[in-house]
Motif scaffolding. Structure first.
Motif, PDB file in Angstrom:
ATOM      1  N   VAL A  34       0.843  -1.192   0.000  1.00  0.00           N
ATOM      2  CA  VAL A  34       0.000   0.000   0.000  1.00  0.00           C
ATOM      3  C   VAL A  34       0.880   1.244   0.000  1.00  0.00           C
ATOM      4  O   VAL A  34       1.881   1.297   0.710  1.00  0.00           O
ATOM      5  CB  VAL A  34      -0.925   0.003   1.250  1.00  0.00           C
ATOM      6  CG1 VAL A  34      -1.722   1.289   1.335  1.00  0.00           C
ATOM      7  CG2 VAL A  34      -1.842  -1.208   1.222  1.00  0.00           C
ATOM      8  N   ASN A  35       0.509   2.227  -0.804  1.00  0.00           N
ATOM      9  CA  ASN A  35       1.209   3.512  -0.795  1.00  0.00           C
ATOM     10  C   ASN A  35       0.173   4.629  -0.789  1.00  0.00           C
ATOM     11  O   ASN A  35      -0.936   4.481  -1.281  1.00  0.00           O
ATOM     12  CB  ASN A  35       2.137   3.658  -2.008  1.00  0.00           C
ATOM     13  CG  ASN A  35       3.102   4.812  -1.815  1.00  0.00           C
ATOM     14  OD1 ASN A  35       3.897   4.820  -0.884  1.00  0.00           O
ATOM     15  ND2 ASN A  35       3.015   5.803  -2.666  1.00  0.00           N
ATOM     16  N   THR A  36       0.592   5.757  -0.222  1.00  0.00           N
ATOM     17  CA  THR A  36      -0.306   6.897  -0.089  1.00  0.00           C
ATOM     18  C   THR A  36       0.434   8.189  -0.390  1.00  0.00           C
ATOM     19  O   THR A  36       1.665   8.250  -0.284  1.00  0.00           O
ATOM     20  CB  THR A  36      -0.922   6.926   1.332  1.00  0.00           C
ATOM     21  OG1 THR A  36      -2.011   7.838   1.348  1.00  0.00           O
ATOM     22  CG2 THR A  36       0.098   7.310   2.387  1.00  0.00           C
ATOM     23  N   LEU A 108      -6.757  -0.409   6.728  1.00  0.00           N
ATOM     24  CA  LEU A 108      -7.954  -1.245   6.657  1.00  0.00           C
ATOM     25  C   LEU A 108      -8.286  -1.424   5.179  1.00  0.00           C
ATOM     26  O   LEU A 108      -7.705  -0.738   4.326  1.00  0.00           O
ATOM     27  CB  LEU A 108      -9.128  -0.565   7.368  1.00  0.00           C
ATOM     28  CG  LEU A 108      -8.967  -0.239   8.848  1.00  0.00           C
ATOM     29  CD1 LEU A 108     -10.180   0.538   9.354  1.00  0.00           C
ATOM     30  CD2 LEU A 108      -8.760  -1.505   9.661  1.00  0.00           C
ATOM     31  N   HIS A 109      -9.218  -2.301   4.872  1.00  0.00           N
ATOM     32  CA  HIS A 109      -9.647  -2.489   3.487  1.00  0.00           C
ATOM     33  C   HIS A 109     -11.160  -2.470   3.400  1.00  0.00           C
ATOM     34  O   HIS A 109     -11.843  -3.052   4.240  1.00  0.00           O
ATOM     35  CB  HIS A 109      -9.123  -3.811   2.920  1.00  0.00           C
ATOM     36  CG  HIS A 109      -7.681  -3.777   2.566  1.00  0.00           C
ATOM     37  ND1 HIS A 109      -6.689  -3.991   3.497  1.00  0.00           N
ATOM     38  CD2 HIS A 109      -7.058  -3.537   1.393  1.00  0.00           C
ATOM     39  CE1 HIS A 109      -5.514  -3.893   2.905  1.00  0.00           C
ATOM     40  NE2 HIS A 109      -5.713  -3.613   1.615  1.00  0.00           N
ATOM     41  N   TYR A 115      -7.690   1.863   3.069  1.00  0.00           N
ATOM     42  CA  TYR A 115      -7.928   3.166   3.676  1.00  0.00           C
ATOM     43  C   TYR A 115      -7.399   3.109   5.096  1.00  0.00           C
ATOM     44  O   TYR A 115      -6.811   2.091   5.495  1.00  0.00           O
ATOM     45  CB  TYR A 115      -9.407   3.566   3.610  1.00  0.00           C
ATOM     46  CG  TYR A 115     -10.360   2.770   4.460  1.00  0.00           C
ATOM     47  CD1 TYR A 115     -10.861   3.293   5.653  1.00  0.00           C
ATOM     48  CD2 TYR A 115     -10.783   1.497   4.080  1.00  0.00           C
ATOM     49  CE1 TYR A 115     -11.758   2.569   6.443  1.00  0.00           C
ATOM     50  CE2 TYR A 115     -11.676   0.774   4.856  1.00  0.00           C
ATOM     51  CZ  TYR A 115     -12.150   1.312   6.033  1.00  0.00           C
ATOM     52  OH  TYR A 115     -13.032   0.598   6.813  1.00  0.00           O
ATOM     53  N   PHE A 116      -7.547   4.177   5.883  1.00  0.00           N
ATOM     54  CA  PHE A 116      -6.901   4.240   7.191  1.00  0.00           C
ATOM     55  C   PHE A 116      -7.895   4.317   8.336  1.00  0.00           C
ATOM     56  O   PHE A 116      -8.844   5.108   8.308  1.00  0.00           O
ATOM     57  CB  PHE A 116      -5.948   5.440   7.246  1.00  0.00           C
ATOM     58  CG  PHE A 116      -4.856   5.340   6.238  1.00  0.00           C
ATOM     59  CD1 PHE A 116      -3.870   4.383   6.353  1.00  0.00           C
ATOM     60  CD2 PHE A 116      -4.832   6.185   5.136  1.00  0.00           C
ATOM     61  CE1 PHE A 116      -2.868   4.265   5.399  1.00  0.00           C
ATOM     62  CE2 PHE A 116      -3.836   6.087   4.180  1.00  0.00           C
ATOM     63  CZ  PHE A 116      -2.851   5.120   4.311  1.00  0.00           C
ATOM     64  N   SER A 122     -13.704   8.210   4.652  1.00  0.00           N
ATOM     65  CA  SER A 122     -12.992   7.596   3.536  1.00  0.00           C
ATOM     66  C   SER A 122     -13.926   7.446   2.339  1.00  0.00           C
ATOM     67  O   SER A 122     -15.060   6.993   2.485  1.00  0.00           O
ATOM     68  CB  SER A 122     -12.455   6.218   3.943  1.00  0.00           C
ATOM     69  OG  SER A 122     -11.795   5.612   2.854  1.00  0.00           O
ATOM     70  N   PHE A 123     -13.433   7.832   1.188  1.00  0.00           N
ATOM     71  CA  PHE A 123     -14.143   7.660  -0.081  1.00  0.00           C
ATOM     72  C   PHE A 123     -13.514   6.477  -0.809  1.00  0.00           C
ATOM     73  O   PHE A 123     -12.303   6.486  -1.056  1.00  0.00           O
ATOM     74  CB  PHE A 123     -14.006   8.905  -0.961  1.00  0.00           C
ATOM     75  CG  PHE A 123     -14.661  10.133  -0.412  1.00  0.00           C
ATOM     76  CD1 PHE A 123     -15.888  10.563  -0.892  1.00  0.00           C
ATOM     77  CD2 PHE A 123     -14.052  10.868   0.599  1.00  0.00           C
ATOM     78  CE1 PHE A 123     -16.494  11.697  -0.386  1.00  0.00           C
ATOM     79  CE2 PHE A 123     -14.648  12.007   1.112  1.00  0.00           C
ATOM     80  CZ  PHE A 123     -15.871  12.421   0.621  1.00  0.00           C
ATOM     81  N   THR A 124     -14.310   5.470  -1.156  1.00  0.00           N
ATOM     82  CA  THR A 124     -13.844   4.366  -1.979  1.00  0.00           C
ATOM     83  C   THR A 124     -14.182   4.731  -3.416  1.00  0.00           C
ATOM     84  O   THR A 124     -15.345   4.992  -3.741  1.00  0.00           O
ATOM     85  CB  THR A 124     -14.535   3.044  -1.584  1.00  0.00           C
ATOM     86  OG1 THR A 124     -14.250   2.784  -0.211  1.00  0.00           O
ATOM     87  CG2 THR A 124     -14.048   1.891  -2.438  1.00  0.00           C
TER      88      THR A 124
END
Length: 176
Positions: A34-36, A108-109, A115-116, A122-124
């Motif tokens: 995961v990267n952000t 989290l997923h 997402y965190f 959080s917007f998916t």
């Protein structure tokens, strides 16, 4: 605390402030990693009869590789106490260190989309279109020169012209 889902038309936030003031972490996953990165340029709207978000990402950014490898990404919003971490995620590359761990964020997923846990919202998002900004597309070359043109432009910004990702908002998760 848990998250609950709301529909886009139930969002009570000022979407201009979400980008300009609050900022987002844009997060994607590639091959189990995961990267952000912090994003502050974009907007919300309706295209193709879908609720969408559009976000600007420079192709040189490490997160770009993750966005290209995945059909989805998240945009997470944090309360103001996380501003230092968001600033950090906007200047440090995930190529050189694990900035998610350094910030103390918990991944989290939502299905396949990371997402965190520390986020307040959080917007998916599911990618619909990616289009590049090109020099010839700008009506005002002085404006383009202000934001592009390498290390020597007026804002000290380096890198190429942004790609615009247009994505359908599949889900909005709000912390209880």
């Amino acid at each position: 605390m848990a998250f609950h889902e709301i529909k886009p038309n139930e969002l009570k936030e000022n979407t201009f402030n979400l980008f300009a003031k609050d900022w987002f972490l844009m997060t994607a996953e590639k091959e189990g990693k995961v990267n952000t990165m912090t994003v502050g340029w974009g907007g919300f709207g309706v295209m193709w009869k879908k609720d969408v978000v559009f976000v600007a990402v420079r192709p040189e950014r490490y997160t770009h590789e993750f966005l290209e490898a995945s059909d989805t990404f998240s945009l997470t919003v944090f309360d103001p106490s996380f501003k230092k971490q968001l600033a950090y995620c906007g200047v440090v590359s995930g190529r050189t260190e694990d900035k998610i761990a350094k910030c103390g964020f918990t991944v989290l997923h939502d299905g396949e989309t990371p997402y965190f846990e520390e986020a307040r919202m959080s917007f998916t998002c599911r990618k619909l279109c990616t289009t590049p900004l090109r020099p010839e597309d700008f009506m005002d070359s002085e404006f383009a020169g202000k934001w592009y043109g390498g290390e020597n432009n007026a804002n000290g910004e380096g890198g190429g012209y942004h790609l615009i990702y247009i994505a359908e908002i599949e889900k909005i998760l709000v912390k209880d």
